[in-house]
Every structure is written in structure tokens, then in C-alpha cells.
Design a protein around this motif. Structure first.
Motif, PDB file in Angstrom:
ATOM      1  N   VAL A 180       0.851  -1.187   0.000  1.00 60.34           N
ATOM      2  CA  VAL A 180       0.000   0.000   0.000  1.00 60.34           C
ATOM      3  C   VAL A 180       0.884   1.233   0.000  1.00 60.34           C
ATOM      4  N   GLY A 181       0.456   2.260  -0.733  1.00 61.06           N
ATOM      5  CA  GLY A 181       1.149   3.543  -0.698  1.00 61.06           C
ATOM      6  C   GLY A 181       0.159   4.690  -0.757  1.00 61.06           C
ATOM      7  N   TRP A 182       0.261   5.640   0.189  1.00 65.04           N
ATOM      8  CA  TRP A 182      -0.569   6.845   0.174  1.00 65.04           C
ATOM      9  C   TRP A 182       0.221   7.992  -0.441  1.00 65.04           C
ATOM     10  N   SER A 183      -0.431   8.794  -1.285  1.00 65.11           N
ATOM     11  CA  SER A 183       0.211  10.022  -1.746  1.00 65.11           C
ATOM     12  C   SER A 183       0.308  10.981  -0.561  1.00 65.11           C
ATOM     13  N   PRO A 184       1.309  11.877  -0.549  1.00 65.40           N
ATOM     14  CA  PRO A 184       1.532  12.735   0.632  1.00 65.40           C
ATOM     15  C   PRO A 184       0.331  13.595   1.015  1.00 65.40           C
ATOM     16  N   CYS A 185      -0.482  14.014   0.041  1.00 62.32           N
ATOM     17  CA  CYS A 185      -1.646  14.839   0.343  1.00 62.32           C
ATOM     18  C   CYS A 185      -2.892  14.002   0.580  1.00 62.32           C
ATOM     19  N   ALA A 186      -2.766  12.673   0.560  1.00 57.87           N
ATOM     20  CA  ALA A 186      -3.857  11.721   0.807  1.00 57.87           C
ATOM     21  C   ALA A 186      -4.923  11.750  -0.279  1.00 57.87           C
ATOM     22  N   VAL A 190      -2.622   3.807  -3.455  1.00 57.14           N
ATOM     23  CA  VAL A 190      -2.266   2.810  -4.466  1.00 57.14           C
ATOM     24  C   VAL A 190      -2.085   1.468  -3.780  1.00 57.14           C
ATOM     25  N   LEU A 191      -2.703   0.421  -4.339  1.00 53.68           N
ATOM     26  CA  LEU A 191      -2.595  -0.920  -3.780  1.00 53.68           C
ATOM     27  C   LEU A 191      -2.149  -1.890  -4.862  1.00 53.68           C
ATOM     28  N   ALA A 192      -1.258  -2.776  -4.483  1.00 53.94           N
ATOM     29  CA  ALA A 192      -0.850  -3.887  -5.346  1.00 53.94           C
ATOM     30  C   ALA A 192      -1.474  -5.158  -4.790  1.00 53.94           C
ATOM     31  N   MET A 193      -2.188  -5.878  -5.646  1.00 48.09           N
ATOM     32  CA  MET A 193      -2.929  -7.055  -5.213  1.00 48.09           C
ATOM     33  C   MET A 193      -2.381  -8.308  -5.899  1.00 48.09           C
ATOM     34  N   ASP A 194      -2.474  -9.439  -5.187  1.00 50.23           N
ATOM     35  CA  ASP A 194      -2.236 -10.720  -5.838  1.00 50.23           C
ATOM     36  C   ASP A 194      -3.289 -10.923  -6.919  1.00 50.23           C
ATOM     37  N   ALA A 195      -2.888 -11.534  -8.007  1.00 48.39           N
ATOM     38  CA  ALA A 195      -3.825 -11.773  -9.102  1.00 48.39           C
ATOM     39  C   ALA A 195      -4.778 -12.903  -8.740  1.00 48.39           C
ATOM     40  N   ALA A 196      -6.084 -12.647  -8.899  1.00 45.67           N
ATOM     41  CA  ALA A 196      -7.061 -13.708  -8.678  1.00 45.67           C
ATOM     42  C   ALA A 196      -6.929 -14.792  -9.738  1.00 45.67           C
ATOM     43  N   ASP A 197      -6.598 -14.373 -10.948  1.00 47.28           N
ATOM     44  CA  ASP A 197      -6.400 -15.300 -12.062  1.00 47.28           C
ATOM     45  C   ASP A 197      -4.903 -15.435 -12.305  1.00 47.28           C
ATOM     46  N   PHE A 207      -4.199  -0.924  -8.312  1.00 46.54           N
ATOM     47  CA  PHE A 207      -5.502  -0.356  -8.001  1.00 46.54           C
ATOM     48  C   PHE A 207      -5.266   1.012  -7.365  1.00 46.54           C
ATOM     49  N   VAL A 208      -5.806   2.050  -7.987  1.00 51.41           N
ATOM     50  CA  VAL A 208      -5.595   3.423  -7.529  1.00 51.41           C
ATOM     51  C   VAL A 208      -6.936   3.982  -7.078  1.00 51.41           C
ATOM     52  N   GLY A 209      -7.020   4.369  -5.807  1.00 52.72           N
ATOM     53  CA  GLY A 209      -8.279   4.821  -5.235  1.00 52.72           C
ATOM     54  C   GLY A 209      -8.253   6.286  -4.837  1.00 52.72           C
ATOM     55  N   THR A 210      -9.390   6.960  -5.021  1.00 50.70           N
ATOM     56  CA  THR A 210      -9.621   8.321  -4.534  1.00 50.70           C
ATOM     57  C   THR A 210     -10.793   8.271  -3.567  1.00 50.70           C
ATOM     58  N   LEU A 211     -10.586   8.695  -2.330  1.00 51.47           N
ATOM     59  CA  LEU A 211     -11.623   8.626  -1.309  1.00 51.47           C
ATOM     60  C   LEU A 211     -12.377   9.941  -1.226  1.00 51.47           C
TER      61      LEU A 211
END
Length: 333
Positions: A180-186, A190-197, A207-211
Motif C-alpha cells: 500500500v502507498g498513500w500520496s503525501p496529500c492523501a 495505491v494498492l498492489a494485489m495478488d492476481a485472482a487469475d 488499483f488506484v483509489g480516490t476517497l
């Protein structure tokens, strides 16, 4: 696995050594560094799993076999330790501070619970995770703005708590979260996941998320994007995929993402990527910092730049392979 962390202001690292002592090392040569002659040891400090500097004071937290050692450091290089014992004598495998320095979250990989410590009161509030059906926690990370606490799990996915009402959203992704990595301003996680397939393991995206807060103010949502990591020619046989990521860290200005990759057919690598948000989110290779035979580093972390200026030294990225600490300077070009 060993652990280390950079002081929020001073140019130094706290490093957990194999003998369970904590030592302090400079990462810049142009500044005075305190505590270089200090070694933190205690009979309660056994099996050091995690090291985390408090963001606002001269306090370093160390996750150990039965709880957390909180070390307060003084200018004369003396120290005072307060022990936060786990209620069930479990290990503190991972730690993260609230950016305001009052609370410390700790997880044990042996139970489905997160402990949020009030370090001033020396009391802990548990966040129970068994109802999420994701397994026991694997890692924990507080957002830089203090609004969210993200916990990854050993069996599947992750969960995010907002820290005002402590409501929770869980995400089952069909695989465990690797880093997991958060950008400094939150603004971005960014998350790296094991591949389901497993057939798509070599091209698994990040996977890049904006809350964002929901309209009712009591809940929140996450917008997800998928972003691919381009391959760098210099990385030889290393597969640059989300499913091979071993570590993530944002630069202090948020423009660069450092990624550690586990071995492909024998080599691991540390690569930095430039982040472009317009017209769409993309990552491009900035520098290949290291390619070596053997495992990926235990941890990679960008060191803070409290007073950035045109004359300041370039960004410093620290990488810890067991007892081997490597510093990379000027990582973005």
C-alpha cells in the motif's frame, strides 16, 4: 523481515537490527544528526517487527513480541521506554501513527483485530475484523491527512475505516494485498494485489483509489482506477506487475512512486515511476535504481523533505535488505 523508518524532520533513520536493538543512522551528510551513539535495547524488546517515528515528537515506536515499546529520546542521548502490552500478549507485527501523533494503530497477524492506542492515556480501543471475513490483518496504514485507516488482510482484500465515526468499508478482491502507498496529500491510495487469475499474474494492474465523503457525512466512498506498470529494459527478467510488487512508496512531492519487485526468474528490482494525472492517470519509468539476484527488499521508504528548496539535496529513497541498508539519491530522473 527487518524494519526501519525516517525521522519526520531530522535526516536520520531508526533501524531495527538482528540483535533487536534500534540504531540511528544519517541519510544526509550535510546536517547534524542526533542519537548516533545511542542503541535502544530492553528485555521487553524482543522480535522487533516494525519501527515507526511519531510525526510530532522525539518518540519512536517499536513493534515487538508482546506489544509496543515507546521510546522517548532526549537531547543528551538518554531515553525512556514505556511498554504498551497487548491485552492478549500478541505480537505487534505492523504499526502506523496518526499524523497528529496522539494515536498509534497496531496489528497482530495472529488475531482478527486492530488495536488503536491512545499513547497519552496508554489505553487501546479494538477494531474487530472477524465479521469482515477477510482473515487476520497483514498490514496497517494511516492516511497522511488522518481521516482514514487502511488495513490489509492475509486471506483477501482490505478494509478502510474513516476515523471520525469509525465506520468501515471492506473490499474483497479475490486475493491478498501485497503493498500500500498513500500520496503525501492523501488524494490517492495505491494498492498492489495478488492476481485472482494466475494466468494474468504477469500483467496485473495497480488499483488506484480516490476517497470522498458521502453526502450524508456519515459514510464515504472510493473511486477506483486501474493503472499498469510499464516494463523497464534494465530490469531484465523481473516482471513489472502488480502481482509481483513487494513495496510501494511515494516521494515527498507526490510526483514519483518507488516500487520494489520480487524476483521473477531470479532477480528483484527497485524502480521509480513518474506519475502523470492528465489527461489520464499513467505511470512511466523514471529510473531503475537496483537489480540484484535474490529477494526483494524488506522495506522501501522515501525519506521526508521537511524544508524543500532549490538548493536542497535530491530525494533519498532507503531500501532495507535484512541488515543491508541502501540509500538511493536523486531517484526521479
Amino acid at each position: 523481515r527487518r524494519s526501519h523508518d525516517a525521522h519526520p524532520v531530522r535526516p536520520m533513520l531508526a533501524v531495527a537490527l538482528p540483535d533487536d536493538s534500534i540504531r540511528f543512522l544519517p541519510y544526509r551528510t550535510d546536517a547534524e544528526v542526533r542519537y548516533q551513539g545511542l542503541a535502544l535495547t530492553h528485555e521487553f524488546q524482543r522480535e522487533c517487527h516494525s519501527v515507526a517515528w511519531s510525526p510530532l515528537s522525539e518518540v519512536v515506536a517499536v513493534g515487538t513480541r508482546h506489544g509496543v515499546c515507546l521510546w522517548r529520546l532526549f537531547p543528551d542521548e538518554s531515553s525512556w521506554m514505556t511498554f504498551l502490552q497487548h491485552p492478549r500478549r500478541k505480537a505487534a507485527h505492523a504499526l502506523t501513527w496518526c499524523p497528529f501523533g496522539r494515536h498509534l494503530a497496531a496489528i497482530s497477524r495472529d488475531e482478527a483485530c486492530v488495536l488503536v492506542w491512545d499513547v497519552a492515556a496508554r489505553s487501546a480501543c479494538p477494531l474487530h475484523c472477524s465479521g469482515l471475513r477477510l482473515g487476520n490483518p497483514k498490514a496497517v496504514s494511516w492516511s497522511p491527512d488522518g481521516l482514514y485507516l487502511l488495513v490489509t488482510f492475509q486471506d483477501d482484500g482490505f478494509a478502510i475505516w474513516e476515523t471520525k465515526r469509525w465506520s468501515c468499508e471492506s473490499f474483497a478482491m479475490g486475493g491478498a494485498c501485497r503493498a500500500v502507498g498513500w500520496s503525501p496529500c492523501a488524494s490517492m491510495v495505491v494498492l498492489a494485489m495478488d492476481a485472482a487469475d494466475t494466468e494474468n499474474r504477469d500483467c496485473q494492474p495497480l488499483f488506484v483509489g480516490t476517497l470522498y465523503a458521502a453526502a450524508d457525512g456519515a459514510h464515504f466512498g472510493v473511486e477506483w482506477l486501474l493503472a499498469s506498470l510499464p516494463h523497464a529494459i534494465e530490469t531484465r527478467d523481473v516482471v513489472c506487475s502488480g502481482a509481483t510488487v513487494a513495496g510501494l512508496s511515494f516521494s515527498p512531492d507526490g510526483a514519483t512512486l518507488a516500487v520494489a519487485f520480487e524476483p521473477g526468474t531470479g532477480s528483484s528490482a527497485v524502480v521509480t515511476y513518474q506519475i502523470r494525472r492528465q489527461p489520464s492517470l499513467t505511470f512511466s519509468v523514471a529510473r531503475v535504481l537496483d537489480v540484484r539476484d535474490g529477494p526483494a527488499p524488506d522495506e522501501i521508504k522515501f525519506c521526508p523533505s521537511p524544508n524543500p528548496s532549490p538548493s536542497a539535496t535530491a530525494d533519498v529513497l532507503s531500501a532495507l535488505w535484512g541488515s543491508d541498508l541502501t540509500l538511493f539519491v536523486g531517484t526521479s530522473s
